[in-house]
Design an enzyme around this catalytic site. Structure first.
Site, PDB file in Angstrom:
ATOM      1  N   CYS A   2       0.833  -1.130  -0.129  1.00 35.79           N
ATOM      2  CA  CYS A   2      -0.110  -0.206  -0.187  1.00 35.79           C
ATOM      3  C   CYS A   2       0.863   1.283  -0.007  1.00 35.79           C
ATOM      4  O   CYS A   2       1.742   1.466   0.530  1.00 35.79           O
ATOM      5  CB  CYS A   2      -0.845   0.062   1.394  1.00 35.79           C
ATOM      6  SG  CYS A   2      -1.886  -1.411   1.506  1.00 35.79           S
ATOM      7  N   ARG A  27       6.080  -0.798  -5.796  1.00 34.52           N
ATOM      8  CA  ARG A  27       5.589  -1.873  -4.833  1.00 34.52           C
ATOM      9  C   ARG A  27       4.362  -2.645  -4.826  1.00 34.52           C
ATOM     10  O   ARG A  27       4.333  -3.462  -4.150  1.00 34.52           O
ATOM     11  CB  ARG A  27       5.384  -0.848  -3.563  1.00 34.52           C
ATOM     12  CG  ARG A  27       6.696   0.019  -3.043  1.00 34.52           C
ATOM     13  CD  ARG A  27       6.445   0.998  -2.250  1.00 34.52           C
ATOM     14  NE  ARG A  27       7.393   1.721  -1.957  1.00 34.52           N
ATOM     15  CZ  ARG A  27       8.482   1.358  -1.091  1.00 34.52           C
ATOM     16  NH1 ARG A  27       8.311   0.519  -0.120  1.00 34.52           N
ATOM     17  NH2 ARG A  27       9.533   2.269  -0.924  1.00 34.52           N
ATOM     18  N   TRP A  74      -3.127  -3.029  -1.584  1.00 28.43           N
ATOM     19  CA  TRP A  74      -3.096  -4.289  -1.704  1.00 28.43           C
ATOM     20  C   TRP A  74      -4.155  -4.999  -0.783  1.00 28.43           C
ATOM     21  O   TRP A  74      -4.188  -4.606   0.501  1.00 28.43           O
ATOM     22  CB  TRP A  74      -1.943  -4.910  -1.240  1.00 28.43           C
ATOM     23  CG  TRP A  74      -0.700  -5.031  -2.252  1.00 28.43           C
ATOM     24  CD1 TRP A  74       0.684  -4.333  -1.926  1.00 28.43           C
ATOM     25  CD2 TRP A  74      -0.746  -6.186  -3.306  1.00 28.43           C
ATOM     26  NE1 TRP A  74       1.443  -4.885  -3.273  1.00 28.43           N
ATOM     27  CE2 TRP A  74       0.561  -6.058  -3.821  1.00 28.43           C
ATOM     28  CE3 TRP A  74      -1.575  -7.031  -3.637  1.00 28.43           C
ATOM     29  CZ2 TRP A  74       1.036  -6.704  -4.969  1.00 28.43           C
ATOM     30  CZ3 TRP A  74      -1.188  -7.829  -4.942  1.00 28.43           C
ATOM     31  CH2 TRP A  74       0.030  -7.633  -5.254  1.00 28.43           C
ATOM     32  N   ASN A 100      -2.488   2.354   5.941  1.00 25.58           N
ATOM     33  CA  ASN A 100      -1.611   1.224   5.979  1.00 25.58           C
ATOM     34  C   ASN A 100      -1.667   0.515   7.231  1.00 25.58           C
ATOM     35  O   ASN A 100      -1.415   1.063   7.883  1.00 25.58           O
ATOM     36  CB  ASN A 100      -0.326   1.727   5.355  1.00 25.58           C
ATOM     37  CG  ASN A 100      -0.121   2.231   3.914  1.00 25.58           C
ATOM     38  OD1 ASN A 100      -1.151   1.987   3.140  1.00 25.58           O
ATOM     39  ND2 ASN A 100       1.023   2.688   3.606  1.00 25.58           N
ATOM     40  N   GLY A 101      -1.602  -0.957   7.053  1.00 27.50           N
ATOM     41  CA  GLY A 101      -2.016  -1.661   8.246  1.00 27.50           C
ATOM     42  C   GLY A 101      -3.009  -2.542   8.384  1.00 27.50           C
ATOM     43  O   GLY A 101      -3.801  -2.621   7.260  1.00 27.50           O
ATOM     44  N   GLU A 486      20.051 -19.140  10.600  1.00 28.12           N
ATOM     45  CA  GLU A 486      19.951 -18.010   9.765  1.00 28.12           C
ATOM     46  C   GLU A 486      20.451 -16.858  10.714  1.00 28.12           C
ATOM     47  O   GLU A 486      21.332 -15.974  10.164  1.00 28.12           O
ATOM     48  CB  GLU A 486      18.446 -17.758   9.731  1.00 28.12           C
ATOM     49  CG  GLU A 486      18.127 -16.135   9.061  1.00 28.12           C
ATOM     50  CD  GLU A 486      18.710 -16.112   7.736  1.00 28.12           C
ATOM     51  OE1 GLU A 486      19.273 -16.900   7.006  1.00 28.12           O
ATOM     52  OE2 GLU A 486      18.897 -14.816   7.324  1.00 28.12           O
ATOM     53  N   LYS A 490      23.631 -14.623   9.382  1.00 31.43           N
ATOM     54  CA  LYS A 490      23.533 -13.000   9.464  1.00 31.43           C
ATOM     55  C   LYS A 490      24.824 -12.309  10.236  1.00 31.43           C
ATOM     56  O   LYS A 490      25.472 -11.767   9.551  1.00 31.43           O
ATOM     57  CB  LYS A 490      22.309 -12.646  10.166  1.00 31.43           C
ATOM     58  CG  LYS A 490      21.099 -12.685   9.435  1.00 31.43           C
ATOM     59  CD  LYS A 490      20.883 -11.633   8.281  1.00 31.43           C
ATOM     60  CE  LYS A 490      21.383 -12.373   6.763  1.00 31.43           C
ATOM     61  NZ  LYS A 490      20.354 -13.210   6.166  1.00 31.43           N
ATOM     62  N   GLU A 493      28.094 -13.137   8.001  1.00 29.75           N
ATOM     63  CA  GLU A 493      28.364 -12.414   6.584  1.00 29.75           C
ATOM     64  C   GLU A 493      28.627 -10.961   6.625  1.00 29.75           C
ATOM     65  O   GLU A 493      29.336 -10.403   5.947  1.00 29.75           O
ATOM     66  CB  GLU A 493      27.368 -12.914   5.481  1.00 29.75           C
ATOM     67  CG  GLU A 493      25.723 -12.095   6.012  1.00 29.75           C
ATOM     68  CD  GLU A 493      24.702 -12.610   4.882  1.00 29.75           C
ATOM     69  OE1 GLU A 493      25.086 -12.826   4.048  1.00 29.75           O
ATOM     70  OE2 GLU A 493      23.536 -12.797   5.499  1.00 29.75           O
ATOM     71  N   HIS A 509      26.953 -34.461  21.047  1.00 31.35           N
ATOM     72  CA  HIS A 509      27.718 -35.145  20.390  1.00 31.35           C
ATOM     73  C   HIS A 509      29.008 -34.524  19.664  1.00 31.35           C
ATOM     74  O   HIS A 509      29.588 -35.009  18.948  1.00 31.35           O
ATOM     75  CB  HIS A 509      26.839 -35.718  19.010  1.00 31.35           C
ATOM     76  CG  HIS A 509      25.570 -36.410  19.508  1.00 31.35           C
ATOM     77  ND1 HIS A 509      25.782 -37.770  20.303  1.00 31.35           N
ATOM     78  CD2 HIS A 509      24.549 -35.968  19.663  1.00 31.35           C
ATOM     79  CE1 HIS A 509      24.451 -37.932  20.668  1.00 31.35           C
ATOM     80  NE2 HIS A 509      23.619 -37.125  20.415  1.00 31.35           N
ATOM     81  N   LYS A 608      24.750  -9.540  -4.130  1.00 27.64           N
ATOM     82  CA  LYS A 608      23.325  -9.568  -3.839  1.00 27.64           C
ATOM     83  C   LYS A 608      22.588 -10.907  -4.567  1.00 27.64           C
ATOM     84  O   LYS A 608      21.980 -11.538  -4.359  1.00 27.64           O
ATOM     85  CB  LYS A 608      22.647  -8.392  -4.118  1.00 27.64           C
ATOM     86  CG  LYS A 608      21.260  -8.055  -3.997  1.00 27.64           C
ATOM     87  CD  LYS A 608      20.966  -8.361  -2.380  1.00 27.64           C
ATOM     88  CE  LYS A 608      19.479  -8.600  -1.732  1.00 27.64           C
ATOM     89  NZ  LYS A 608      19.332  -9.004  -0.633  1.00 27.64           N
TER      90      LYS A 608
HETATM   91  C1  F6R Z   1      22.149 -14.322   2.921  1.00 29.71           C
HETATM   92  C2  F6R Z   1      21.924 -14.245   1.624  1.00 29.71           C
HETATM   93  C3  F6R Z   1      22.170 -15.422   0.535  1.00 29.71           C
HETATM   94  C4  F6R Z   1      21.204 -15.728  -0.238  1.00 29.71           C
HETATM   95  C5  F6R Z   1      21.394 -16.606  -1.277  1.00 29.71           C
HETATM   96  C6  F6R Z   1      20.388 -17.075  -2.334  1.00 29.71           C
HETATM   97  O1  F6R Z   1      21.800 -13.218   3.727  1.00 29.71           O
HETATM   98  O2  F6R Z   1      21.190 -13.187   1.268  1.00 29.71           O
HETATM   99  O3  F6R Z   1      22.439 -16.315   1.429  1.00 29.71           O
HETATM  100  O4  F6R Z   1      20.116 -16.004   0.559  1.00 29.71           O
HETATM  101  O5  F6R Z   1      22.452 -16.089  -1.884  1.00 29.71           O
HETATM  102  O6  F6R Z   1      20.036 -15.791  -2.821  1.00 29.71           O
HETATM  103  P1  F6R Z   1      18.531 -15.808  -3.656  1.00 29.71           P
HETATM  104  O7  F6R Z   1      17.559 -15.700  -2.368  1.00 29.71           O
HETATM  105  O8  F6R Z   1      18.588 -14.514  -4.387  1.00 29.71           O
HETATM  106  O9  F6R Z   1      18.550 -16.974  -4.512  1.00 29.71           O
END
Ligand code: F6R
Length: 613
Positions: A2, A27, A74, A100-101, A486, A490, A493, A509, A608
């Site tokens: 939205c 968006r 949306w 929105n919300g 995860e 985070k 990285e 183990h 990315k």
């Molecule tokens: C970690 C990260 C990566 C992606 C991976 C897959 O923060 O962003 O581990 O998750 O490279 O990327 P996608 O989701 O674009 O296939």
């Protein structure tokens, strides 16, 4: 997602609002509308479909005025049609609202208002807001007072913009929680209101971002900001950089921080158009499924890389638990060469933010070549993983710029929950009561995430304390075990701190040998079915001198007695707990990296979109 745009000044409001809405078009939305004050009364134009339809409507029936508000929607409550599109107008025609919300208690409010004689014209939760404002105006005679009283009635997280013919010199905007950002654009003899900066950047670079629980009274020549109890606030006016990338970052230091904070909204948008809270049902038309097709599925293989694979691991548990279909999770780079056992009754479900990850695409091809049904959950619109799938659930979170994925991690968690409920329903595995309760729980998620974000300062304190550690161990079990993976990913990285994750039961183990004072243990202990098991793992770690940082549920006395380092989360239905436990771990990693002065948005060696093998 939205979007909101408002204008007050000396120019014609309609084209300014339409242009602003266009800037938010990327968006996504399924209907749009605007309201303008024309010769003292409110005129509305709204329609389902794209902005071009709204433009055509406005060309046919022009409206002219110097104050107005507009919205792209949306759908969450009620289908995308003209009646449900914003702005919503009250019974007297004097008040109009865009929002929105999600109003979590809208059913109760609606029933109360109906009992008092109010007539509703739409199926939306938003319409309750405008009727409440109208009701409070009748007794207070003040728009600001009636907005304040209305906000006090609403549960959930909101961005609201209101206009009234009773007080035609102002727009009132308010933000509660994180679902709806509200930014006020300042200019000479005119001012703007929007949900997002891009909507107003062509007019001004001076902006005020409302914080949660603040409201603004915007007139042509002045902007006054209050907290929602009416106390004066002196907001900081930000000068937005001309560089479009820096401008997008808005009030945040890094994109990652911005994207972490966007999650209330991205999760609201994830539900939009897919959940009917009144019926308690899930709609995933994009998969082209019917009951027969759903019943033929014998196995689902979720394939992905990195963060997306962690989302898949949560998905396995959700789909197996709710829909009772066997699920495997296959790391895409392995699956593509594994000669996997796949046939026409197998679904290969790829998850990918970019939709261009080479390994994930190859895994999809492998599935297709063996006759599997190909589905995907993808963020980047038009990407390869979206195009080659037979059915694709689009994430609806908007572009993710920070290399470390955050909002594109939590969105697929909800998508997988929706998929699980949808499949369970089509296969007749759950009855309507179970379905209703599973769907109803979803409504709470955005504001639970918002509560975690409101506790950022406490996570920052922990980040300060632990930022110089060189190693950390993340432990979880069951549905929160992937969140340990995860959380560790985070941290490593973006902070370059070595972080390992284990299913907590594996500690004895081998890995328990690592534990000492220099190896803090991050333990995920929400109220889920694995809670007792996690407590005994924490005790074992502490007995060996380990310092424990727990993610635990408000009021958990047992954890409070065990450790001083706690990231508190609100009470959450356990099947949805991974969405909520992720938030403090994202913030923890972010603040450590930021305190260390590292390049949070572009960590070394990472890209990315990983389009090579
Ligand atoms: C970690 C990260 C990566 C992606 C991976 C897959 O923060 O962003 O581990 O998750 O490279 O990327 P996608 O989701 O674009 O296939």
């Amino acid at each position: 997602m939205c979007g909101i745009v408002g204008y007050i000044g000396g120019r014609d409001a309609t084209p300014i609002i339409l242009n602003g809405l266009k800037r938010l078009e990327y968006r996504g939305y399924d209907s749009a509308g605007l309201a303008v004050l024309e010769n003292g009364h409110i005129e509305i134009r709204r329609d389902a479909g794209k902005l071009s339809q709204l433009e055509a409507l406005v060309n046919d029936m022009p409206i002219k005025g110097k104050i107005g508000i507009g919205h792209t929607r949306w759908a969450t409550h009620g289908e995308p049609n003209a009646r449900n599109a914003h702005p919503h107008i009250g019974s007297t025609g004097d008040f109009v609202v865009v929002h929105n919300g999600i109003v979590e208690n809208y059913l109760t409010l609606r029933e109360e208002l109906i009992a008092e004689g109010t007539k509703f014209n739409s199926e939306t939760d938003t319409e309750t807001i405008v009727h409440l404002i109208e009701k409070y105006y009748a007794s207070s005679g003040s728009l600001v007072e009636s907005v304040k009283k209305t906000l006090a009635q609403l549960k959930g997280s909101h961005g609201i913009v209101v206009m009234s013919s009773k007080e035609p010199d102002k727009i009132v905007a308010a933000r509660v929680g994180n679902a709806g950002g509200v930014v006020i654009g300042l200019s000479e003899d005119e001012n703007f209101v929007a949900s997002d900066l891009p909507a107003i950047l062509e007019h001004t670079r001076r902006a005020i971002f409302l914080e949660s629980r603040q409201m603004a009274v915007v007139t042509r020549g002045e902007v006054a900001v209050y907290d929602i109890n009416g106390k004066d606030i002196h907001p900081q006016v930000q000068n937005i950089a001309w560089d479009p990338v820096a401008a997008e970052k808005g009030e945040y230091r890094h994109f990652m921080q911005k994207e972490i904070h966007e999650q209330v909204r991205s999760l609201t948008d994830t539900l939009a158009g897919r959940v009917d809270f009144d019926e308690g049902s899930v709609l995933l038309h994009e998969l082209n499924l019917d009951s027969d097709k759903a019943k033929r599925i014998q196995k689902i293989i979720i394939t992905a890389c990195g963060t997306a694979a962690h989302a898949g691991m949560v998905g396995k548990l959700l789909i197996e638990h709710i829909a009772r279909i066997p699920v495997e999770v296959a790391i895409a780079s392995e699956f593509r060469y594994a000669d996997p056992l796949v046939d026409k009754n197998t679904v290969v479900l790829a998850i990918s933010q970019s939709g261009e990850t080479a390994d994930t695409l190859a895994a999809m091809e492998e599935g297709r070549s063996k006759g599997a049904i190909l589905w995907s959950i993808v963020n980047a619109i038009g990407s390869q993983a979206m195009r080659i799938a037979e059915g694709c659930i689009a994430m609806q979170v908007g572009p993710e710029i920070g290399v470390a994925s955050t909002k594109a991690f939590t969105a697929p968690l909800l998508d997988l929950y929706l998929l699980a409920v949808y499949l369970a329903d089509l296969r007749g595995v759950i009855d309507s009561k179970q379905r209703y309760s599973l769907v109803n729980d979803l409504m709470l998620v955005p504001s639970l995430v918002g509560e975690c974000l409101d506790r950022e300062a406490a996570v920052l304190d922990l980040a300060k304390k632990f930022r110089h550690m060189r190693h950390m161990l993340y432990l979880g079990r069951g549905i929160n075990m992937p969140i340990a993976y995860e959380g560790a990913l985070k941290l490593k990285e973006i902070s370059y701190i070595h972080a390992e994750a284990y299913p907590a039961g594996e500690m004895k183990h081998g890995p328990i040998a690592l534990i000492d004072k220099s190896m803090p243990v991050v333990a995920l202990t929400p109220n889920d079915p694995w809670y007792d098991k996690m407590i005994s793992q924490i005790e074992q770690a502490m007995a060996r001198g380990g310092e424990v940082i727990a993610v635990a549920t408000d009021g958990d006395k047992l954890i409070r007695d065990l450790t001083d380092h706690i990231m508190w989360i609100p009470k959450t239905p356990w099947l949805l707990s991974p969405v909520v436990t992720s938030i403090p771990l994202q913030l923890f990693a972010y603040h450590i990296a930021s305190l260390l002065g590292l390049d949070v948005d572009q960590p070394r060696n990472l890209a990315k979109s990983v389009t090579v093998e």
